[in-house]
Design a protein around this motif. Structure first.
Motif, PDB file in Angstrom:
ATOM      1  N   GLY A 276      -2.259  18.376  -2.513  1.00  0.00           N
ATOM      2  CA  GLY A 276      -1.346  17.939  -1.470  1.00  0.00           C
ATOM      3  C   GLY A 276      -1.595  18.591  -0.135  1.00  0.00           C
ATOM      4  N   GLU A 277      -2.523  19.546  -0.093  1.00  0.00           N
ATOM      5  CA  GLU A 277      -2.781  20.199   1.185  1.00  0.00           C
ATOM      6  C   GLU A 277      -3.894  19.449   1.879  1.00  0.00           C
ATOM      7  N   TYR A 278      -3.642  18.986   3.083  1.00  0.00           N
ATOM      8  CA  TYR A 278      -4.638  18.192   3.771  1.00  0.00           C
ATOM      9  C   TYR A 278      -5.511  19.151   4.565  1.00  0.00           C
ATOM     10  N   ALA A 279      -6.532  19.655   3.920  1.00  0.00           N
ATOM     11  CA  ALA A 279      -7.326  20.739   4.490  1.00  0.00           C
ATOM     12  C   ALA A 279      -7.999  20.310   5.781  1.00  0.00           C
ATOM     13  N   GLU A 280      -7.865  21.141   6.744  1.00  0.00           N
ATOM     14  CA  GLU A 280      -8.423  20.909   8.069  1.00  0.00           C
ATOM     15  C   GLU A 280      -9.921  20.629   7.970  1.00  0.00           C
ATOM     16  N   SER A 281     -10.561  21.299   7.006  1.00  0.00           N
ATOM     17  CA  SER A 281     -12.008  21.169   6.868  1.00  0.00           C
ATOM     18  C   SER A 281     -12.438  19.744   6.582  1.00  0.00           C
ATOM     19  N   ARG A 282     -11.543  18.919   6.030  1.00  0.00           N
ATOM     20  CA  ARG A 282     -11.948  17.569   5.689  1.00  0.00           C
ATOM     21  C   ARG A 282     -11.816  16.620   6.873  1.00  0.00           C
ATOM     22  N   PHE A 283     -11.510  17.135   8.048  1.00  0.00           N
ATOM     23  CA  PHE A 283     -11.386  16.281   9.213  1.00  0.00           C
ATOM     24  C   PHE A 283     -12.637  16.317  10.078  1.00  0.00           C
ATOM     25  N   PHE A 284     -13.688  17.041   9.612  1.00  0.00           N
ATOM     26  CA  PHE A 284     -14.943  17.020  10.368  1.00  0.00           C
ATOM     27  C   PHE A 284     -15.502  15.612  10.372  1.00  0.00           C
ATOM     28  N   SER A 285     -16.216  15.256  11.430  1.00  0.00           N
ATOM     29  CA  SER A 285     -16.860  13.944  11.444  1.00  0.00           C
ATOM     30  C   SER A 285     -18.025  13.989  10.465  1.00  0.00           C
ATOM     31  N   THR A 286     -18.523  12.813  10.095  1.00  0.00           N
ATOM     32  CA  THR A 286     -19.610  12.788   9.115  1.00  0.00           C
ATOM     33  C   THR A 286     -20.946  13.143   9.739  1.00  0.00           C
ATOM     34  N   ALA A 287     -20.974  13.499  11.031  1.00  0.00           N
ATOM     35  CA  ALA A 287     -22.198  14.067  11.574  1.00  0.00           C
ATOM     36  C   ALA A 287     -22.498  15.356  10.816  1.00  0.00           C
ATOM     37  N   THR A 288     -21.449  16.012  10.332  1.00  0.00           N
ATOM     38  CA  THR A 288     -21.626  17.213   9.509  1.00  0.00           C
ATOM     39  C   THR A 288     -20.839  16.984   8.223  1.00  0.00           C
ATOM     40  N   PRO A 289     -21.375  16.165   7.281  1.00  0.00           N
ATOM     41  CA  PRO A 289     -20.564  15.798   6.128  1.00  0.00           C
ATOM     42  C   PRO A 289     -20.174  16.996   5.282  1.00  0.00           C
TER      43      PRO A 289
ATOM     44  N   ILE B  74      -6.074   2.192   6.837  1.00  0.00           N
ATOM     45  CA  ILE B  74      -6.446   3.514   6.316  1.00  0.00           C
ATOM     46  C   ILE B  74      -5.180   4.202   5.815  1.00  0.00           C
ATOM     47  N   GLY B  75      -5.142   4.499   4.526  1.00  0.00           N
ATOM     48  CA  GLY B  75      -3.976   5.115   3.911  1.00  0.00           C
ATOM     49  C   GLY B  75      -3.877   6.607   4.180  1.00  0.00           C
ATOM     50  N   SER B  76      -3.041   7.273   3.388  1.00  0.00           N
ATOM     51  CA  SER B  76      -2.735   8.692   3.614  1.00  0.00           C
ATOM     52  C   SER B  76      -3.086   9.513   2.378  1.00  0.00           C
ATOM     53  N   GLY B  77      -3.167  10.813   2.578  1.00  0.00           N
ATOM     54  CA  GLY B  77      -3.372  11.716   1.452  1.00  0.00           C
ATOM     55  C   GLY B  77      -4.718  12.405   1.517  1.00  0.00           C
ATOM     56  N   SER B  78      -5.013  13.152   0.462  1.00  0.00           N
ATOM     57  CA  SER B  78      -6.207  13.998   0.473  1.00  0.00           C
ATOM     58  C   SER B  78      -7.462  13.277  -0.002  1.00  0.00           C
TER      59      SER B  78
ATOM     60  N   PHE C 234      -8.989   0.109  13.264  1.00  0.00           N
ATOM     61  CA  PHE C 234      -8.467   0.806  12.081  1.00  0.00           C
ATOM     62  C   PHE C 234      -6.966   1.047  12.257  1.00  0.00           C
ATOM     63  N   ILE C 235      -6.217   0.706  11.218  1.00  0.00           N
ATOM     64  CA  ILE C 235      -4.749   0.766  11.270  1.00  0.00           C
ATOM     65  C   ILE C 235      -4.295   1.926  10.374  1.00  0.00           C
ATOM     66  N   PRO C 236      -3.598   2.918  10.926  1.00  0.00           N
ATOM     67  CA  PRO C 236      -3.186   4.071  10.114  1.00  0.00           C
ATOM     68  C   PRO C 236      -1.843   3.843   9.407  1.00  0.00           C
ATOM     69  N   THR C 237      -1.615   4.624   8.348  1.00  0.00           N
ATOM     70  CA  THR C 237      -0.322   4.577   7.651  1.00  0.00           C
ATOM     71  C   THR C 237       0.560   5.766   8.019  1.00  0.00           C
ATOM     72  N   GLY C 238       0.141   6.547   9.010  1.00  0.00           N
ATOM     73  CA  GLY C 238       0.973   7.678   9.410  1.00  0.00           C
ATOM     74  C   GLY C 238       0.206   8.622  10.312  1.00  0.00           C
TER      75      GLY C 238
ATOM     76  N   GLN D  40      -1.200  11.537   9.741  1.00  0.00           N
ATOM     77  CA  GLN D  40      -2.457  12.105   9.226  1.00  0.00           C
ATOM     78  C   GLN D  40      -3.602  11.114   9.362  1.00  0.00           C
ATOM     79  N   SER D  41      -3.376   9.860   8.965  1.00  0.00           N
ATOM     80  CA  SER D  41      -4.498   8.902   9.025  1.00  0.00           C
ATOM     81  C   SER D  41      -4.809   8.516  10.466  1.00  0.00           C
ATOM     82  N   LYS D  42      -3.814   8.586  11.340  1.00  0.00           N
ATOM     83  CA  LYS D  42      -4.082   8.350  12.764  1.00  0.00           C
ATOM     84  C   LYS D  42      -5.047   9.412  13.292  1.00  0.00           C
ATOM     85  N   GLN D  43      -4.778  10.654  12.918  1.00  0.00           N
ATOM     86  CA  GLN D  43      -5.674  11.758  13.320  1.00  0.00           C
ATOM     87  C   GLN D  43      -7.076  11.567  12.776  1.00  0.00           C
ATOM     88  N   LEU D  44      -7.141  11.169  11.510  1.00  0.00           N
ATOM     89  CA  LEU D  44      -8.452  10.952  10.882  1.00  0.00           C
ATOM     90  C   LEU D  44      -9.251   9.908  11.648  1.00  0.00           C
TER      91      LEU D  44
END
Ligand SMILES: O=C[C@H](O)[C@H](O)[C@H](O)COP(=O)(O)O
Length: 298
Positions: free
Chosen positions: A26-39, A71-75, A97-101, A103-107
Motif C-alpha cells: 500500500g505504500e506508493y514508493a517514490e522510487s517507482r515514479f522515475f521515468s522509464t529512461a531509468t527503468p 490509468i488506475g491507482s495503486g502500487s 491519459f485519464i487518471p483515477t486520482g 497518484q495516477s495524475k502524478q504518474l
C-alpha cells in the motif's frame, strides 16, 4: 527502509537503476515514479509479480490505435505506465491519459504523457487498474487506496477494462486475503448513519470508519469524502452484486468498492515468473515465464 542503488554501465553505456527496497504493502514508493529512461528493476518478488502482470496486460491491450487511455491507482499501476512509456514517444504523442486520482495524475505528468479528464473524454479506449482482490468470476474489491469512485467511472467509461495484480489477489471468493472489508465512500455528514445501517441492517457489524495514519482523523478521499471499510461474510461474496446494490442504496453512500463483472480480463503475476490471465468468459490462461512480456522490449 533499505535502499541500495546500483548504477551499472555496460559497454553500450546503457544505464540501469536497481533498487532493493522492501516496499510496504500500500505504500506508493517514490522510487517507482522515475521515468522509464531509468527503468526500475524490482527485485522484491511481489514487485516483480506486479510488473509481470502490468507488462503483459499493456502488451496485450494497449494498441497503437488506442488514443484515450485510463490509468488506475495503486502500487501496480506504475508498472503499467512504465510499459506504456516504453511503447515510445511517437505512439504516445497522440494519446491522452485519464487518471483515477492524485497518484495516477502524478504518474502521468511525471512520465511526460498528456493528461486529460473523464469529463472531456467520457469514452475511453482502454482502462488498466489494480485490484485488492479478484474472484473467479472477475468480481473485484477496489478502494484500498480510497480511489474507487473515480476508478469505477473510468471502468464504466472504458470499452475495455483490464485488471492487473500480483498472485495474492487471485482468489476464489472475495474476502479471502483482503479481510479489511469492502471500501465504501460516503459523504462526511452521513457516515454515522451509514455505519449504523451497515451494522444493523446489512449485516456488517465490524464496519468502521477508515482512519488516517499520518493525520489525526479520518481518511479523506480525493473527492473530499470519508471511507468506511465493511467486512461481509462468505454468503454475501458468493455473488457480491446483491450486497453491492444494497450498500449503494443507502443514502449518503457515494460509491462501493465492489466492481462486479466489469473487467474483460485480470492479469496476475506469479512467483515463478509466469502470468495467469482470467478472462470474462471464464477461461484461464497460463503464460509461462519464457513467454511473458517482462524483460522483453516492446
Ligand atoms: O483505491 C485504490 C485502488 O482500488 C487500487 O487499485 C487497489 O487498492 C489495488 O492497489 P495495489 O495495486 O497497490 O494493490
Amino acid at each position: 527502509m533499505l535502499n541500495l542503488v546500483l548504477h551499472v554501465f555496460d559497454n553500450t553505456v546503457r544505464f540501469y537503476r536497481l533498487l532493493i527496497s522492501p516496499f510496504d504493502d500500500g505504500e506508493y514508493a517514490e522510487s517507482r515514479f522515475f521515468s522509464t529512461a531509468t527503468p526500475v528493476l524490482p527485485v522484491d518478488p511481489i514487485e516483480q509479480s506486479k510488473r509481470l502482470a502490468a507488462y503483459q496486460a499493456v502488451d496485450n491491450h494497449v494498441k497503437p490505435e488506442h488514443r484515450i487511455i485510463g490509468i488506475g491507482s495503486g502500487s501496480t499501476v506504475p508498472y503499467v505506465v512504465e510499459r506504456i512509456v516504453q511503447q515510445g514517444a511517437a505512439v504516445n504523442k497522440g494519446r491522452v491519459f485519464i487518471p483515477t486520482g492524485f497518484q495516477s495524475k502524478q504518474l502521468i505528468v511525471e512520465a511526460g504523457l498528456s493528461l486529460g479528464d473523464v469529463d472531456q473524454y467520457p469514452t475511453i479506449d482502454v482502462t488498466l487498474d489494480g485490484a485488492d482482490e479478484v474472484d473467479h468470476a472477475l468480481n473485484c474489491v477496489k478502494g484500498g487506496g480510497a480511489c474507487h469512485l473515480r476508478e469505477k467511472v473510468l471502468a464504466e467509461a472504458a470499452q475495455t477494462f483490464i485488471l492487473v495484480a500480483d498472485h495474492r489477489k487471485n482468489v476464489q471468493y472475495l474476502g479471502t486475503n483482503f479481510a479489511q472489508g469492502v471500501p465504501i465512500e460516503v459523504v462526511p455528514f452521513a457516515y454515522a448513519k451509514v455505519l449504523q445501517n451497515l451494522h444493523h441492517i446489512l449485516g456488517s457489524p465490524k464496519a468502521t470508519l477508515r482512519m488516517a495514519i499520518k493525520k489525526a482523523g479520518p481518511v479523506v478521499s480525493d473527492n473530499g469524502n470519508f471511507i468506511i471499510d465493511a467486512p461481509f461474510g462468505r454468503e454475501h461474496m458468493l455473488d457480491p452484486y446483491v450486497i453491492m446494490a444494497q450498500i449503494k442504496m443507502l443514502t449518503g453512500v457515494v460509491e462501493v468498492g465492489l466492481f462486479c463483472k466489469m473487467a474483460k480480463a485480470a492479469y496476475f503475476g506469479n512467483a515463478d515468473g509466469s502470468v495467469t490471465v482470467r478472462w470474462q468468459d471464464g477461461k484461464v490462461e497460463q503464460i509461462s515465464p519464457n513467454q511473458t512480456a517482462a524483460g522483453t522490449p516492446v
